[in-house]
Design a protein around this motif. Structure first.
Motif, PDB file in Angstrom:
ATOM      1  N   UNK A   1       3.814 -14.531   3.967  1.00 57.07           N
ATOM      2  CA  UNK A   1       4.026 -13.095   4.204  1.00 57.07           C
ATOM      3  C   UNK A   1       3.081 -12.251   3.349  1.00 57.07           C
ATOM      4  N   UNK A   2       2.849 -12.672   2.109  1.00 57.53           N
ATOM      5  CA  UNK A   2       1.914 -11.925   1.247  1.00 57.53           C
ATOM      6  C   UNK A   2       0.505 -12.011   1.828  1.00 57.53           C
ATOM      7  N   UNK A   3       0.120 -13.201   2.296  1.00 54.29           N
ATOM      8  CA  UNK A   3      -1.221 -13.358   2.889  1.00 54.29           C
ATOM      9  C   UNK A   3      -1.375 -12.434   4.105  1.00 54.29           C
ATOM     10  N   UNK A   4      -0.334 -12.352   4.920  1.00 49.42           N
ATOM     11  CA  UNK A   4      -0.393 -11.461   6.093  1.00 49.42           C
ATOM     12  C   UNK A   4      -0.459 -10.006   5.638  1.00 49.42           C
ATOM     13  N   UNK A   5       0.319  -9.670   4.624  1.00 48.39           N
ATOM     14  CA  UNK A   5       0.309  -8.306   4.094  1.00 48.39           C
ATOM     15  C   UNK A   5      -1.103  -7.935   3.633  1.00 48.39           C
ATOM     16  N   UNK A   6      -1.778  -8.867   2.975  1.00 50.50           N
ATOM     17  CA  UNK A   6      -3.157  -8.607   2.502  1.00 50.50           C
ATOM     18  C   UNK A   6      -4.103  -8.378   3.675  1.00 50.50           C
ATOM     19  N   UNK A   7      -4.026  -9.255   4.663  1.00 47.11           N
ATOM     20  CA  UNK A   7      -4.957  -9.141   5.795  1.00 47.11           C
ATOM     21  C   UNK A   7      -4.716  -7.851   6.580  1.00 47.11           C
ATOM     22  N   UNK A   8      -3.443  -7.551   6.816  1.00 47.97           N
ATOM     23  CA  UNK A   8      -3.112  -6.348   7.580  1.00 47.97           C
ATOM     24  C   UNK A   8      -3.563  -5.104   6.802  1.00 47.97           C
ATOM     25  N   UNK A   9      -3.378  -5.132   5.496  1.00 50.48           N
ATOM     26  CA  UNK A   9      -3.828  -3.991   4.676  1.00 50.48           C
ATOM     27  C   UNK A   9      -5.341  -3.809   4.809  1.00 50.48           C
ATOM     28  N   UNK A  10      -6.084  -4.908   4.754  1.00 48.59           N
ATOM     29  CA  UNK A  10      -7.544  -4.824   4.900  1.00 48.59           C
ATOM     30  C   UNK A  10      -7.935  -4.245   6.259  1.00 48.59           C
ATOM     31  N   UNK A  11      -7.234  -4.679   7.289  1.00 49.72           N
ATOM     32  CA  UNK A  11      -7.546  -4.153   8.626  1.00 49.72           C
ATOM     33  C   UNK A  11      -7.249  -2.650   8.664  1.00 49.72           C
ATOM     34  N   UNK A  12      -6.090  -2.269   8.126  1.00 45.94           N
ATOM     35  CA  UNK A  12      -5.690  -0.851   8.129  1.00 45.94           C
ATOM     36  C   UNK A  12      -6.715  -0.008   7.360  1.00 45.94           C
ATOM     37  N   UNK A  13      -7.142  -0.506   6.201  1.00 49.35           N
ATOM     38  CA  UNK A  13      -8.012   0.306   5.349  1.00 49.35           C
ATOM     39  C   UNK A  13      -9.486   0.283   5.762  1.00 49.35           C
TER      40      UNK A  13
ATOM     41  N   UNK B   1       0.820  -1.220   0.000  1.00 43.90           N
ATOM     42  CA  UNK B   1       0.000   0.000   0.000  1.00 43.90           C
ATOM     43  C   UNK B   1       0.855   1.273   0.000  1.00 43.90           C
ATOM     44  N   UNK B   2       1.877   1.272   0.849  1.00 44.72           N
ATOM     45  CA  UNK B   2       2.701   2.476   0.993  1.00 44.72           C
ATOM     46  C   UNK B   2       3.541   2.716  -0.260  1.00 44.72           C
TER      47      UNK B   2
ATOM     48  N   UNK C   1      -2.184   1.302  11.241  1.00 43.21           N
ATOM     49  CA  UNK C   1      -1.486   2.351  10.489  1.00 43.21           C
ATOM     50  C   UNK C   1      -0.744   1.735   9.305  1.00 43.21           C
ATOM     51  N   UNK C   2      -0.757   2.423   8.153  1.00 39.92           N
ATOM     52  CA  UNK C   2      -0.150   1.835   6.954  1.00 39.92           C
ATOM     53  C   UNK C   2       1.317   1.446   7.127  1.00 39.92           C
ATOM     54  N   UNK C   3       2.045   2.186   7.973  1.00 34.95           N
ATOM     55  CA  UNK C   3       3.480   1.890   8.051  1.00 34.95           C
ATOM     56  C   UNK C   3       3.809   0.578   8.757  1.00 34.95           C
ATOM     57  N   UNK C   4       2.796  -0.119   9.285  1.00 36.43           N
ATOM     58  CA  UNK C   4       3.115  -1.415   9.917  1.00 36.43           C
ATOM     59  C   UNK C   4       2.957  -2.575   8.925  1.00 36.43           C
ATOM     60  N   UNK C   5       2.402  -2.299   7.738  1.00 35.81           N
ATOM     61  CA  UNK C   5       2.119  -3.403   6.800  1.00 35.81           C
ATOM     62  C   UNK C   5       3.408  -4.126   6.397  1.00 35.81           C
ATOM     63  N   UNK C   6       4.381  -3.349   5.965  1.00 42.71           N
ATOM     64  CA  UNK C   6       5.648  -3.942   5.524  1.00 42.71           C
ATOM     65  C   UNK C   6       6.370  -4.645   6.663  1.00 42.71           C
TER      66      UNK C   6
END
Lengths: 101, 494
Positions: free
Chosen positions: B39-51, A20-21, B10-15
């Motif tokens: 890791x990609x699956x976690x990135x997707x889930x975390x992004x959904x939570x953030x957004x 996203x970032x 917060x978006x900065x925790x996704x990576x």
């Protein structure tokens, strides 16, 4: 993320994840560019935000060229049935090179 | 859990979350490709939570990481807005034509995971569970067939064997022994993968012994495993080479193992003896194990080489048996009236001193805390009640429905007997088709639990064999309740 602009061409190297970032960052940097060269040789984790970014750039009529996209990106494009829209093998560009003085 | 991350939306925790997942996956035994998928699956889930999970509000999520012998599991838990995955399905046409990629992330999460379950826990939030199986080489990929052929025939007495604690370098020999003895049929698949075994030994998840002949040939292996969230161990993973059976090796190894477990301060050992026959139950009884529960349909049918004539034609049920390794201080327990006698008898057999407290109706907090553990391949789930609450019923119904949707066949529930609220919750679980299972002493965080069970499996109780008197008593109660409730239950056949 490294980047440099040469006229209407934008050269970028994603050194971490494409998410996203970083996708938002690339989108902002690419507003004026007609051609975007994206070096993904060091991007290990790419998520669907990366795919959405590619869709947006192509829809805006920009030429997008990729260098060494990670295997996971091929897999994700296949899962989402987007191979025809994003034929990675036909989008091969060049590695990112630092600007020469 | 190996690790738990608490993160803001917060978006900065996704990576950071994705990178941690990748490196933890690698260190837990995944290869690069599978660690990347996770890791990609976690990135997707975390992004959904953030957004989406919290709208404009600030919120928190928790990501728990757990390595098991044969798989890694990541649980993303958040308390945001309700979410119905059926309303967010990915559609290729919509994505291509409108740039609307709704559901794409969720589709990837499901397809990149070997197992995926979404649990809606009502007020206790939502859980997304991701599993990747280990993919280290099988013993048959590591060694030529010649080396995996049967052991040499040495007719030796027990005095010529040596029994030693297992070390990391024994891993390949153990896999070899399992393969030589059972071919591909041993029910704990992970024992065929030396690298997974090495990791388990290295991370002290198991205490084991290996028996060798004078020539150094491995002919027996037995291990106890740390499989619960308590200071107890499970007696499992046993093998004796066919030509070395009936020489007392199993007993020699079990005796040494129990001694080692005691020395390491473990409070108790338990065994899950198959109910397909009484052989394992008899060995356990010989070592002072007492029957505490019978768990129906705990795993699918399997055929063990050498045990073909004892093979069951239905889902396997297990007889749980316990032995204390130390004295346990007296404790107060709240037992459901209809099961009080048998539970007190189990305590007595174990030598545990308890006082049954009179029933009372405690005030409950608003939200119940329920933890769910899932054995994905066995289609078996266990709900652990950490705390009762006013929404207990809603949460149970929601979790039950989610598990059923995911083809889980058997759902057990552990209720803490130290909690005065346990007896009053038994009737509502009975109304939902849960039946008696037994007592699980010291099973979670060193506390005792009363277990009820529910299974969709159609079972013939003539194929469930009980050895001890207590096992026979438990079976009689469970059988009666099973048939009483089976009329109104949708069932599946093995």
């Amino acid at each position: 993320m490294k980047h440099r602009q040469e006229g209407s061409k934008l050269f970028l190297k994603v050194e971490q994840n494409l998410n996203l970032i970083t996708a938002g960052h690339i989108e902002r940097l690419g507003v004026e560019a007609d051609e975007i060269h994206l070096d993904l040789s060091e991007a290990r984790i790419v998520d669907s935000e990366g795919i959405i970014l590619l869709w947006k750039l192509l829809r805006e009529g920009k030429k997008v060229l990729l260098w060494k996209p990670p295997r996971i990106l091929h897999e994700m494009i296949s899962i989402l049935e987007l191979k025809e829209f994003l034929p990675l093998e036909k989008m091969t560009g060049q590695p990112y090179e630092e600007e020469r003085d | 859990m190996d690790a738990t991350l608490k993160l803001k939306n917060k978006p900065n925790i996704i990576g950071a979350a994705a990178n941690f997942t990748y490196h933890w996956g690698i260190n837990s035994g995944l290869d690069g490709a599978h660690a990347t998928r996770l890791a990609v699956a976690v990135s997707e889930l975390v992004t959904d939570v953030v957004l989406f999970a919290f709208g404009e509000q600030e919120g928190e999520m928790e990501i728990a990481f757990q390595r098991h012998d044969d798989r890694v599991e990541v649980i993303v838990h958040e308390y945001g807005e309700p979410f119905n995955p059926d309303r967010h399905r990915y559609e290729r046409r919509r994505a291509l034509e409108e740039g609307n990629f709704t559901g794409a992330g969720f589709e990837l999460v499901q397809r990149l995971s070997d197992e995926f379950i979404y649990l809606n826990k009502g007020k206790q939030g939502k859980e997304f569970r991701l599993v990747q199986h280990m993919n280290t080489p099988h013993i048959t990929e590591l060694l030529p067939a010649r080396e995996l052929s049967s052991t040499a025939d040495h007719s030796q007495g027990p005095q010529q064997y040596t029994v030693k604690p297992v070390a990391i370098e024994d891993a390949e020999d153990i896999s070899k022994l399992i393969y030589r003895t059972y071919g591909h049929t041993y029910y704990k698949d992970k024992l065929y993968f030396p690298r997974q075994l090495e990791l388990s030994i290295e991370q002290k998840e198991k205490i084991g012994v290996i028996t060798r002949t004078r020539q150094g040939e491995p002919v027996g292996y037995f291990a106890v495993l740390r499989t619960t969230d308590s200071n107890i161990c499970e007696v499992g993973e046993a093998v004796v080479a066919i030509k070395h059976r009936r020489k007392g090796l199993m007993k020699m190894m079990l005796r040494q193992l129990i001694e080692m477990a005691r020395e390491r301060g473990l409070l108790a050992a338990f065994g899950e003896a198959t109910a397909a026959h009484i052989i394992s139950q008899r060995v356990n009884a010989h070592f002072g194990f007492q029957t505490v529960a019978i768990v129906l349909s705990i795993s699918p049918v399997m055929v063990l080489s050498g045990f073909e004539k004892h093979t069951s034609s239905q889902d396997l049920s297990s007889v749980f048996e316990f032995v204390l390794l130390t004295d346990i201080p007296p404790r107060e327990v709240y037992l459901p009236e209809q099961y009080k006698n048998i539970l007190l008898d189990i305590y007595q057999l174990l030598g545990m001193e308890v006082t049954a407290m009179p029933e009372k109706t405690p005030t409950l907090p608003e939200i119940a805390e329920l933890e769910v553990q899932i054995a994905y391949e066995d289609k078996f789930a266990l709900i652990i009640v950490r705390q009762f609450g006013e929404d207990f019923e809603d949460q149970i119904d929601q979790i039950f429905n989610n598990l059923e949707e995911n083809q889980i066949r058997t759902i057990d529930i552990d209720l803490p007997v130290s909690d005065p609220a346990t007896p009053m919750h038994v009737p509502l679980l009975r109304q939902r088709g849960f039946i008696f299972c037994g007592l699980m002493p010291l099973f979670h965080q060193e506390a005792d639990y009363f277990r009820l069970q529910f299974t969709f499996a159609r079972l013939d109780f003539d194929l469930i064999h009980a050895y001890s008197d207590m096992a026979k008593r438990l079976k009689a109660i469970i059988q009666k309740e099973y048939y009483e409730t089976s009329a109104g239950r949708k069932q599946v056949v093995s």
